[in-house]
Scaffold this motif. Structure first.
Motif, PDB file in Angstrom:
ATOM      1  N   SER A 129      49.115  73.445  54.639  1.00 35.33           N
ATOM      2  CA  SER A 129      50.092  73.111  55.684  1.00 35.33           C
ATOM      3  C   SER A 129      51.279  74.057  55.668  1.00 35.33           C
ATOM      4  O   SER A 129      51.719  74.524  54.614  1.00 35.33           O
ATOM      5  CB  SER A 129      50.574  71.667  55.514  1.00 35.33           C
ATOM      6  OG  SER A 129      51.278  71.508  54.288  1.00 35.33           O
ATOM      7  N   ARG A 130      51.777  74.358  56.871  1.00 37.06           N
ATOM      8  CA  ARG A 130      52.957  75.210  57.024  1.00 37.06           C
ATOM      9  C   ARG A 130      54.196  74.303  57.004  1.00 37.06           C
ATOM     10  O   ARG A 130      54.539  73.682  57.991  1.00 37.06           O
ATOM     11  CB  ARG A 130      52.894  75.979  58.340  1.00 37.06           C
ATOM     12  CG  ARG A 130      52.186  77.310  58.281  1.00 37.06           C
ATOM     13  CD  ARG A 130      50.792  77.251  57.723  1.00 37.06           C
ATOM     14  NE  ARG A 130      50.155  78.580  57.745  1.00 37.06           N
ATOM     15  CZ  ARG A 130      48.965  78.820  57.253  1.00 37.06           C
ATOM     16  NH1 ARG A 130      48.279  77.848  56.692  1.00 37.06           N
ATOM     17  NH2 ARG A 130      48.459  80.034  57.309  1.00 37.06           N
ATOM     18  N   THR A 131      54.814  74.226  55.833  1.00 43.49           N
ATOM     19  CA  THR A 131      55.942  73.336  55.602  1.00 43.49           C
ATOM     20  C   THR A 131      57.233  74.121  55.572  1.00 43.49           C
ATOM     21  O   THR A 131      57.290  75.224  55.034  1.00 43.49           O
ATOM     22  CB  THR A 131      55.770  72.584  54.266  1.00 43.49           C
ATOM     23  OG1 THR A 131      54.506  71.930  54.257  1.00 43.49           O
ATOM     24  CG2 THR A 131      56.879  71.564  54.066  1.00 43.49           C
ATOM     25  N   SER A 132      58.281  73.544  56.149  1.00 41.12           N
ATOM     26  CA  SER A 132      59.576  74.213  56.149  1.00 41.12           C
ATOM     27  C   SER A 132      60.085  74.366  54.726  1.00 41.12           C
ATOM     28  O   SER A 132      59.998  73.445  53.907  1.00 41.12           O
ATOM     29  CB  SER A 132      60.592  73.414  56.971  1.00 41.12           C
ATOM     30  OG  SER A 132      61.889  73.929  56.795  1.00 41.12           O
ATOM     31  N   GLU A 168      47.894  66.243  48.660  1.00 41.40           N
ATOM     32  CA  GLU A 168      49.340  66.445  48.780  1.00 41.40           C
ATOM     33  C   GLU A 168      49.953  66.773  47.428  1.00 41.40           C
ATOM     34  O   GLU A 168      49.659  66.138  46.412  1.00 41.40           O
ATOM     35  CB  GLU A 168      49.992  65.179  49.360  1.00 41.40           C
ATOM     36  CG  GLU A 168      51.463  65.344  49.720  1.00 41.40           C
ATOM     37  CD  GLU A 168      52.402  65.061  48.544  1.00 41.40           C
ATOM     38  OE1 GLU A 168      53.541  65.569  48.558  1.00 41.40           O
ATOM     39  OE2 GLU A 168      51.974  64.337  47.619  1.00 41.40           O
ATOM     40  N   PRO A 208      50.710  78.168  49.755  1.00 37.03           N
ATOM     41  CA  PRO A 208      51.489  78.041  50.990  1.00 37.03           C
ATOM     42  C   PRO A 208      51.722  79.389  51.664  1.00 37.03           C
ATOM     43  O   PRO A 208      51.979  80.389  50.998  1.00 37.03           O
ATOM     44  CB  PRO A 208      52.802  77.413  50.498  1.00 37.03           C
ATOM     45  CG  PRO A 208      52.377  76.582  49.318  1.00 37.03           C
ATOM     46  CD  PRO A 208      51.314  77.407  48.638  1.00 37.03           C
ATOM     47  N   SER A 242      62.602  71.753  53.666  1.00 41.17           N
ATOM     48  CA  SER A 242      62.255  70.334  53.755  1.00 41.17           C
ATOM     49  C   SER A 242      62.214  69.632  52.404  1.00 41.17           C
ATOM     50  O   SER A 242      62.118  68.422  52.334  1.00 41.17           O
ATOM     51  CB  SER A 242      60.892  70.181  54.449  1.00 41.17           C
ATOM     52  OG  SER A 242      59.881  70.799  53.682  1.00 41.17           O
ATOM     53  N   SER A 243      62.245  70.399  51.310  1.00 35.91           N
ATOM     54  CA  SER A 243      62.207  69.785  49.989  1.00 35.91           C
ATOM     55  C   SER A 243      63.020  70.615  49.008  1.00 35.91           C
ATOM     56  O   SER A 243      63.432  71.731  49.305  1.00 35.91           O
ATOM     57  CB  SER A 243      60.757  69.674  49.495  1.00 35.91           C
ATOM     58  OG  SER A 243      60.198  70.955  49.345  1.00 35.91           O
ATOM     59  N   GLY A 280      54.932  67.385  48.798  1.00 33.68           N
ATOM     60  CA  GLY A 280      55.173  67.428  50.230  1.00 33.68           C
ATOM     61  C   GLY A 280      54.342  68.431  51.000  1.00 33.68           C
ATOM     62  O   GLY A 280      54.517  68.576  52.212  1.00 33.68           O
ATOM     63  N   VAL A 281      53.432  69.134  50.329  1.00 28.65           N
ATOM     64  CA  VAL A 281      52.590  70.144  50.979  1.00 28.65           C
ATOM     65  C   VAL A 281      51.128  69.718  50.887  1.00 28.65           C
ATOM     66  O   VAL A 281      50.662  69.313  49.822  1.00 28.65           O
ATOM     67  CB  VAL A 281      52.766  71.524  50.319  1.00 28.65           C
ATOM     68  CG1 VAL A 281      51.850  72.554  50.973  1.00 28.65           C
ATOM     69  CG2 VAL A 281      54.218  71.972  50.403  1.00 28.65           C
TER      70      VAL A 281
END
Length: 394
Positions: free
Chosen positions: A109-112, A40, A103, A115-116, A43-44
């Motif tokens: 991971s596919r993170t918005s 991590e 990313p 989101s951060s 957050g990813v």
């Protein structure tokens, strides 16, 4: 009254994209290989792979000093693209070699993006993630530097990482670099150095090759429009890229041009195996792959203005050893552009691999490894006296 975007609303979701079924998409971790690792960062969950050097000691008099290495893949690729050279490189550098998926690509991971505080699809995130891995590789030896090897768009990340923290980078190897070289400055390049008479015309003709550069051309056009129209266009563009219609458009483009883009990147497409195709298309099985692609596009097009000068003007500030490798038949980034780039970076080395396309590390593995090893032996050879990795060998 017809709904906005009715030409898309009547379309059914595609059941297959580039031959990959879209009915049951999975979490990226469920697609992991036996040697996959995840960690991590901000957050990813970053997917990465590590190859370690052999345990047996080699004769230091003919070797190079241990240099941990980070590999940076190109646009649309992943750590998979380095699979054939990771273990051999670990033997060459006598240190860990790590490749990670930025990313929007591979199995990260596919993170918005919302989101951060730090947009995971931004350039600065990729730079900081690269520095994060450098620190991990160098943790056993305080102050050790790393070798960065970038391919295509990954070269941009490699150079920006060096400019962000030059004290952490021992050397740069730029493979088929997707960095537009300055059109002025450096020594003149004539026909004898491989450049065509009308370089600009040939270059943009290559970019216009719809099989490989459709998405890039769209980026350039949209960015130009954004620059002209200002914030109003940026808001409209953002709204579109967040719509269902945009998701459908991404699926259509990848389905239509994804496989052909892989084939045109090779000098000899007949040598591309099903295993290679499956390796490149595997990320299309991950949940949210198309949304992540759009978030990446949005980050690229709506990046805020920076006070620092363009990258082309900062190339002369690079003082570490630099090697640029290109294929003589690269149809994505012309070899002459790579040559001009080498002339813009003081003291850089330039190598051309014959009968090779845009992917030297996949198509010409032995030649690629030989060139990299020769470069590292020249710059970081071990003599009878112990030397620090912080400075190239004299």
């Amino acid at each position: 009254m017809a709904e906005d975007g009715c030409c898309f609303s009547s379309m059914l979701p595609q059941r297959s994209v580039a031959g990959v079924a879209q009915d049951e998409l999975l979490d990226p971790k469920e697609l992991a290989d036996a040697d996959s690792c995840f960690c991590e960062f901000n957050g990813v969950d970053l997917h990465h792979k590590i190859s370690r050097p052999p345990r047996e000691e080699e004769d230091v008099k003919v070797g190079i000093r241990a240099i941990p290495t980070v590999l940076l893949h190109g646009f649309g690729a992943s750590a998979f693209s380095w699979e054939r050279v990771m273990q051999p490189l670990a033997r060459v550098v006598m240190a860990d070699v790590l490749a990670f998926d930025r990313p929007a690509f591979g199995l990260t991971s596919r993170t918005s993006a919302a989101s951060s505080g730090l947009n995971p699809y931004s350039m600065i995130f990729s730079v900081l993630a690269t520095l994060f891995f450098i620190d991990r590789l160098a943790s056993e030896k305080k102050g050790a530097k790393a070798l960065l090897i970038g391919h295509s768009a990954g070269c941009f990340v490699a150079v920006e990482t060096y400019l962000k923290a030059p004290e952490k980078v021992a050397a740069l190897v730029l493979v088929s670099p997707a960095i537009f070289a300055p059109l002025s400055g450096g020594r003149s390049i004539g026909k004898e150095n491989g450049a065509p008479e009308n370089r600009i015309l040939r270059f943009f003709k290559a970019l216009a090759d719809i099989r490989t550069q459709l998405v890039l051309v769209i980026f350039i056009v949209l960015k130009a429009l954004r620059d002209m129209a200002g914030s109003l266009f940026a808001r409209a563009l953002t709204a579109f890229l967040q719509s269902t219609q945009a998701l459908m458009l991404v699926r259509m483009i990848v389905d239509k041009f994804g496989i052909s883009a892989i084939r045109v990147s090779w000098f000899d497409p007949s040598k591309i195996t099903d295993y290679v195709i499956q390796g490149y298309t595997k990320p299309l099985k991950a949940k949210g792959w198309e949304r992540a692609f759009l978030d990446y596009t949005l980050a690229l097009l709506t990046v805020s203005s920076s006070k620092k000068p363009p990258l082309s003007e900062r190339l002369a500030h690079i003082s570490c050893p630099v090697l640029i490798i290109t294929g003589d038949s690269d149809r994505v980034v012309p070899a002459w552009n790579a040559k001009r780039l080498s002339l813009s970076i003081p003291g850089s080395s330039f190598e051309v691999i014959e009968e090779c396309g845009h992917l030297p590390h996949e198509e010409k593995v032995e030649e690629f490894l030989m060139i990299v090893e020769r470069f590292l032996r020249r710059e970081f050879a071990v003599s009878d006296q112990p030397q620090s990795i912080d400075a190239p060998a004299p």
